[in-house]
Design a protein around this motif. Structure first.
Motif, short mmCIF file in Angstrom:
data_model
loop_
_atom_site.label_atom_id
_atom_site.label_comp_id
_atom_site.label_asym_id
_atom_site.label_seq_id
_atom_site.Cartn_x
_atom_site.Cartn_y
_atom_site.Cartn_z
N ILE A 9 0.86 -1.18 0.00
CA ILE A 9 0.00 0.00 0.00
C ILE A 9 0.89 1.23 0.00
O ILE A 9 1.74 1.39 0.88
CB ILE A 9 -0.92 0.04 1.24
CG1 ILE A 9 -1.71 -1.26 1.38
CG2 ILE A 9 -1.86 1.23 1.17
CD1 ILE A 9 -2.57 -1.32 2.65
N GLY A 10 0.72 2.08 -1.00
CA GLY A 10 1.57 3.26 -1.07
C GLY A 10 1.14 4.19 -2.19
O GLY A 10 -0.02 4.17 -2.61
N PRO A 53 -2.77 1.77 -4.63
CA PRO A 53 -2.50 3.18 -4.32
C PRO A 53 -3.47 3.68 -3.27
O PRO A 53 -4.68 3.76 -3.50
CB PRO A 53 -2.70 3.88 -5.67
CG PRO A 53 -3.57 2.97 -6.46
CD PRO A 53 -3.30 1.58 -5.98
N ARG A 54 -2.95 4.02 -2.10
CA ARG A 54 -3.79 4.34 -0.94
C ARG A 54 -4.75 5.49 -1.22
O ARG A 54 -5.91 5.46 -0.79
CB ARG A 54 -2.89 4.68 0.25
CG ARG A 54 -3.65 4.99 1.53
CD ARG A 54 -2.69 5.44 2.62
NE ARG A 54 -1.91 4.34 3.18
CZ ARG A 54 -0.60 4.19 2.99
NH1 ARG A 54 0.08 5.05 2.24
NH2 ARG A 54 0.04 3.18 3.55
N HIS A 55 -4.28 6.52 -1.88
CA HIS A 55 -5.11 7.70 -2.13
C HIS A 55 -5.75 7.69 -3.53
O HIS A 55 -6.33 8.69 -3.94
CB HIS A 55 -4.26 8.97 -1.98
CG HIS A 55 -3.74 9.18 -0.58
ND1 HIS A 55 -4.48 9.78 0.42
CD2 HIS A 55 -2.54 8.86 -0.03
CE1 HIS A 55 -3.76 9.83 1.52
NE2 HIS A 55 -2.59 9.27 1.28
N PRO A 63 -6.72 11.83 3.52
CA PRO A 63 -6.42 10.77 4.48
C PRO A 63 -7.68 10.23 5.17
O PRO A 63 -7.81 9.01 5.36
CB PRO A 63 -5.50 11.47 5.48
CG PRO A 63 -4.83 12.54 4.69
CD PRO A 63 -5.88 13.03 3.73
N THR A 64 -8.61 11.09 5.51
CA THR A 64 -9.85 10.64 6.13
C THR A 64 -10.74 9.89 5.15
O THR A 64 -11.46 8.96 5.52
CB THR A 64 -10.61 11.83 6.72
OG1 THR A 64 -9.77 12.47 7.69
CG2 THR A 64 -11.91 11.41 7.40
N GLY A 65 -10.67 10.28 3.88
CA GLY A 65 -11.53 9.69 2.87
C GLY A 65 -11.05 8.37 2.30
O GLY A 65 -11.76 7.73 1.52
N VAL A 66 -9.86 7.94 2.68
CA VAL A 66 -9.36 6.64 2.21
C VAL A 66 -10.28 5.53 2.74
O VAL A 66 -10.58 5.48 3.93
CB VAL A 66 -7.92 6.40 2.71
CG1 VAL A 66 -7.48 4.96 2.43
CG2 VAL A 66 -6.96 7.38 2.04
N ILE A 86 3.89 1.77 2.73
CA ILE A 86 4.95 2.75 2.48
C ILE A 86 4.29 4.12 2.39
O ILE A 86 3.37 4.32 1.59
CB ILE A 86 5.72 2.42 1.19
CG1 ILE A 86 6.37 1.04 1.30
CG2 ILE A 86 6.78 3.48 0.91
CD1 ILE A 86 7.12 0.59 0.08
N SER A 87 4.73 5.04 3.25
CA SER A 87 4.05 6.33 3.30
C SER A 87 5.00 7.42 3.77
O SER A 87 6.05 7.14 4.36
CB SER A 87 2.83 6.27 4.23
OG SER A 87 3.25 5.95 5.56
#
Length: 292
Positions: A9-10, A53-55, A63-66, A86-87
Motif C-alpha cells: 500500500i503506497g 494506491p492508498r489515495h 487521508p480521512t476519505g481513504v 509505504i508512506s
C-alpha cells in the motif's frame, strides 16, 4: 510450499517497477465498498505482489476519505499473506532526517473520524495491538531498504493524526514530549484493520520534513513534502524489489508473532447471539476463525 503474496500500500507510482512480470490490473468490490483504486498485480520470482494506491491514482482521496476497510478487505480477498505500507511522514526528532526511512514498530492513534473495525453489534472482537507490526516483515523490509542505500531507523513510534491539515506548533511540541518519533496521517486505522484481518503488517515511513517544531526549518508544506518524496520514490521501489527477491524461493511460514491466528483469542460474542448478516459480511476477512 506456501508462497508469499505481498500487498503493498503506497503511492500510485510505486508499482512502476522494472522487472515486474505478468503485470495486470484487477477490479475488486468488497462488502465495505470499493478500495481506493484497482489492484495492480505482478510477480518477481515466485513472489506475487499486489499493489494498491492508498489515495487512488492521482492522489484524489484525503487521508480521512481513504476507504481503509475496503482496502484491507480487497487485499485479503486477493490472497495477500502480508502487507507492507509505504508512506510519507514528518520527523519529530532531530536524528530522523528528511530522506531517511523508519521501520515503525509502534503507533499512537489520534484519528477521530474513521471507521476503525470490521466488527460491530452482533459480532464483537477485541484484537491485541500491543505489538502492532509483524516483527519479521518489519525486519525484512528494513533490511531490503538498507540494502538499496536507504538510511534506515529500525523502530519508532508513529503518531497518526486526522489531517488533512498539518500540525500546529503546540501539537508538534506536545507529540515530541510524548516521545513520538514521526507523524503521519494514514497508518491508522490501516494497521488495526490489518490485524483484524489476520494480515501481518509493517510500515516503512519515509521522512519528508521536520513537521513545524524545528524553528530554524521552514514549516512543512506540500511543496517540500513532494520534493523529498520524489527523491525517496526510487529507493522505495528498489526496496520492494529487493524484498521480493529476498523472499523468492523461500517458504512462507506463519508470522512469529501469532498474527495469522490472532482472531482465535479475539472473538467474544456467543455463537447464539451472532448476527447472521454481519457474519456473512465478515467471511472475507475472518472466515477462518468464524468457521472454527
Amino acid at each position: 510450499m506456501t508462497q508469499w503474496t505481498l500487498g503493498i500500500i503506497g503511492g500510485s507510482g510505486l508499482y512502476e517497477i522494472d522487472g515486474l512480470q505478468d503485470r495486470r490490473e484487477e477490479t475488486v468490490e468488497t462488502p465495505w465498498g470499493a478500495p481506493s483504486d484497482t489492484l495492480v498485480r505482478g510477480r518477481i520470482g515466485d513472489v506475487e505482489l499486489v499493489f494498491l494506491p492508498r489515495h487512488g491514482k492521482g492522489h484524489r482521496l484525503t487521508p480521512t476519505g481513504v476507504p481503509y476497510r475496503a482496502n484491507i478487505a480487497a487485499l485479503k480477498a486477493a490472497g495477500v499473506t502480508d502487507v507492507l505500507s509505504i508512506s510519507a511522514c514528518g520527523s519529530l526528532k532531530e536524528q530522523y532526517v528528511p530522506g531517511h526511512f523508519v521501520a515503525v514498530d509502534q503507533f499512537i492513534d489520534r484519528t477521530v473520524a474513521r471507521e476503525s473495525t470490521f466488527f460491530g453489534p452482533g459480532m464483537v472482537a477485541h484484537v491485541s495491538m500491543a505489538r502492532p507490526v509483524c516483527s519479521r516483515l518489519s525486519a525484512l523490509a528494513a533490511d531490503a531498504a538498507a540494502a538499496v542505500g536507504a538510511e534506515m531507523h529500525r523502530g519508532g513510534t508513529y503518531l497518526a493524526m486526522e489531517g488533512p491539515q498539518f500540525s500546529s506548533l503546540a501539537e508538534s511540541r506536545l507529540y515530541r514530549q510524548w516521545g513520538c518519533d514521526v507523524i503521519g496521517m494514514t497508518a491508522m486505522p490501516e494497521a488495526k484493520l490489518a490485524r483484524e484481518a489476520e494480515l501481518p503488517y509493517a510500515t516503512l515511513a519515509m521522512v519528508t520534513d521536520y513537521d513545524c517544531w524545528r524553528e530554524e526549518e521552514e514549516a512543512v508544506s506540500v511543496t517540500n513534502v513532494l520534493e523529498i518524496m520524489g527523491q525517496n520514490s526510487a529507493l522505495a521501489r528498489q526496496a520492494v524489489v529487493k524484498l521480493a527477491e529476498t523472499l523468492s524461493g523461500t517458504e512462507r511460514t506463519p508470522s512469529p508473532d501469532g498474527i495469522d491466528t490472532c482472531l482465535d483469542y479475539a472473538l467474544i460474542t456467543a455463537p447464539s447471539a451472532r448476527d447472521p448478516e454481519l457474519l456473512a459480511k465478515l467471511q472475507v476477512i475472518a472466515g477462518r476463525a468464524l468457521q472454527g
